[in-house]
Scaffold this active site. Structure first.
Site, PDB file in Angstrom:
ATOM      1  N   SER A 139       0.666  -1.635   0.005  1.00 15.82           N
ATOM      2  CA  SER A 139       0.642   0.305  -0.197  1.00 15.82           C
ATOM      3  C   SER A 139       1.028   1.039  -0.123  1.00 15.82           C
ATOM      4  O   SER A 139       0.790   2.275  -0.469  1.00 15.82           O
ATOM      5  CB  SER A 139      -1.346  -0.090   1.142  1.00 15.82           C
ATOM      6  OG  SER A 139      -1.946  -1.291   0.887  1.00 15.82           O
ATOM      7  N   ASP A 360      -8.774  -4.608   3.465  1.00 17.51           N
ATOM      8  CA  ASP A 360      -7.294  -4.980   3.104  1.00 17.51           C
ATOM      9  C   ASP A 360      -6.858  -5.868   4.186  1.00 17.51           C
ATOM     10  O   ASP A 360      -6.223  -6.656   4.914  1.00 17.51           O
ATOM     11  CB  ASP A 360      -6.074  -4.044   2.982  1.00 17.51           C
ATOM     12  CG  ASP A 360      -4.864  -4.377   3.059  1.00 17.51           C
ATOM     13  OD1 ASP A 360      -4.324  -5.681   2.036  1.00 17.51           O
ATOM     14  OD2 ASP A 360      -3.981  -4.205   4.165  1.00 17.51           O
TER      15      ASP A 360
END
EC number: 3.1.3.1
Length: 525
Positions: A139, A360
């Site tokens: 990320s 996530d």
């Protein structure tokens, strides 16, 4: 001759295996030739469902589907490209929200035929998510791509591909720094802000304002641990409080109080430099407003607020499924509504980053139920943004930073529980689930390492909100996936977001629509 004999033996063996009695609950056996039996195993005839399959009225008719096709054509023909300059840009990131996640999540809003709010946007594309050094990214480097327009190495934020992860010296060279579209917006006189369900210093939101070689350097103690006391590196929270971009963000909403306060000043504090960056924020301007509960957030008078900082937990904001009705923590939709209410006061317009970050984290723990629920919460926030903005002057872009190794399979019947088992068993006679993961921490829950046999997964998945679903390889966390992720857009110049492109193209497309930065824009054409 030897090869021909082997081929015959293989064919006979295959016929024997495929014609043998099948395990209980498995698809009907195949008594045809080898090639047809192979096809049958790929596309099995399933047993009759135990109850009526849920269908939408009219689905059995030709007219139903033909009218759907015609209606889609009408809709596409009626969609005129909007070539106005975008006053406002809102970028929504569903962290870890791959296509299997959005497809499976539809079942939670009524069925496979339903659509999440953003799936009704008129334009879609695909972005390639790999980083400079990895085929599957994280990320941090993806935030650099979709916010700064440049790809970097895994684990780094706001720096180019020259900087390796955890390098304590190369990132000090400001020539390696890359600015985000938030700064481009500020340079154009617009406001900028961020909203997230993670810590505001976490990887994705940090891409808005930070330049760092290690995503984990969220406070000074982490920097000291890796680089020593005199490295000259400013940690991420410090950059948010005092940095060129961070100190000018008008709205900051999320979690992560612990990274802003010294441990001697608060039990939850992680800093070691004596600073209380929250008190500093409040002291900088009497009209700066700090809130840490949903009631205080909802009560904020945006017309008298200079800057708004909301930190609603010491760490990430809790999963919505673990939040009680009287929880002091706001939902992503509530934060989105207040942020847009505030940012809409800007006469020049604004750039706003909004992240559904816990999709996530639930996937990492193989918790499919919570990951899909967080996806629904994300969809609600986007619906709220559509309600509060005008697509004539506001560009909405929705995408993911990366996907996960999350599988949606099993030939399940319409209307069956998406969190349930497939209609047939595996070759070992055990059921298998419609949802599963290629790897992750749940492995030993579903596989007996002593007997080398799978456990019945229906005895493990019991309906709890934090159920873990099966994974194929034991790992501490499930891994990200390297597949392309979808991009959805509506508003000015949203038609540019079609096709397959590098993830780093996204901020350039947004900048083109809003005339931001020094690159190619509609204003320079």
């Amino acid at each position: 001759m030897f090869l021909r004999a082997n081929a015959v033996l293989i064919a006979v063996g295959l016929l024997f295996l495929l014609a043998s009695p099948s395990p209980s609950g498995a698809a009907p056996e195949c008594l045809r030739g080898p090639e047809q039996c192979r096809e049958r195993s790929m596309h099995p005839d399933l047993p009759e469902p135990k109850r009526a399959i849920r269908k939408v009225d009219g689905e059995e008719t030709n007219a139903f589907w033909r009218e759907q096709g015609v209606e889609f054509i009408r809709k596409q023909l009626a969609t005129e490209p909007n070539k106005r300059q975008a006053k406002n840009v809102i970028l929504f990131i569903g962290d870890g929200m791959g296509v299997t996640t959005t497809s499976a999540a539809r079942n939670l809003i009524g069925g496979e035929e339903k659509s999440l709010s953003f799936e009704n946007f008129p334009y879609t594309g695909l972005s390639k998510t790999y980083s400079v050094d990895k085929i599957v990214p994280d990320s941090a480097c993806t935030a650099t791509a979709y916010l700064c327009g440049v790809k970097g190495q895994e684990g780094t934020i706001g720096v180019n591909g020259v900087v390796p992860r955890t390098d304590c010296t190369s990132m000090l060279d400001e020539s390696t720094h890359v600015d985000s579209i938030a700064k481009w917006a500020m340079d154009a006189g617009k406001w900028a802000g961020l909203v997230t369900t993670t810590r505001v210093t976490h990887a994705s939101p940090s891409g808005v304002y930070a330049h760092i070689a290690e995503r984990d350097w969220e406070n000074d103690a982490e920097v000291i641990s890796d680089c020593g006391a005199d490295s000259g590196i400013q940690d991420i929270a410090y950059q948010l409080a005092r940095g060129e971009v961070g100190s000018k963000l008008k709205v900051i909403l999320g979690g992560g109080r612990k990274n802003f306060v010294d441990s001697t000043l608060s039990e939850e504090g992680k800093r070691t430099d004596g600073l209380d960056l929250i008190e500093e924020f409040k002291a900088t301007n009497a009209q700066n407003v700090f809130v840490d509960t949903v009631d205080d957030l909802m009560a904020v008078n945006v017309t008298t607020t200079q800057r708004l900082l909301g930190l609603f937990n010491y760490d990430h904001i809790q999963y919505r499924m673990e939040t009680a009705e009287d929880s002091p923590q706001p939902s992503l939709e509530q934060m989105t509504r207040k942020a847009i209410e505030y940012m809409s006061q800007s006469e020049q317009g604004y750039f706003l980053f909004i992240e559904g970050g816990r999709i996530d984290q639930a996937h990492h723990k193989n918790m499919a139920r919570m990951a899909l629920n967080e996806t629904i919460e994300f969809s609600k926030a986007i619906a709220a943004a559509q309600e509060l903005t005008n697509e004539e002057d506001t560009l909405l872009v929705v995408t993911a930073d990366h996907s996960h190794v999350f599988s949606y399979a099993g030939y399940g019947y319409r209307g069956e529980d998406i969190f349930g088992k497939a209609p047939v068993n595996g070759n070992d006679g055990q059921p298998y689930m419609v949802l599963s993961y290629a790897n992750g921490p749940s492995y030993e829950n579903f596989y007996d390492t002593e007997t080398k046999e799978r456990r019945d997964p229906t005895t493990v998945v019991t309906g709890a909100h934090d159920d873990q679903f099966p994974s194929g390889v034991p790992m501490y966390d499930d891994s990200h996936g390297g597949d392309d992720v979808a991009v959805y857009a509506v508003g000015p110049w949203s038609h540019l977001f079609t096709g397959v492109y590098e993830q780093s193209t996204i901020p350039h497309l947004m900048a083109y629509a809003a005339c931001l930065g020094e690159g190619h824009t509609m204003c320079s054409t």
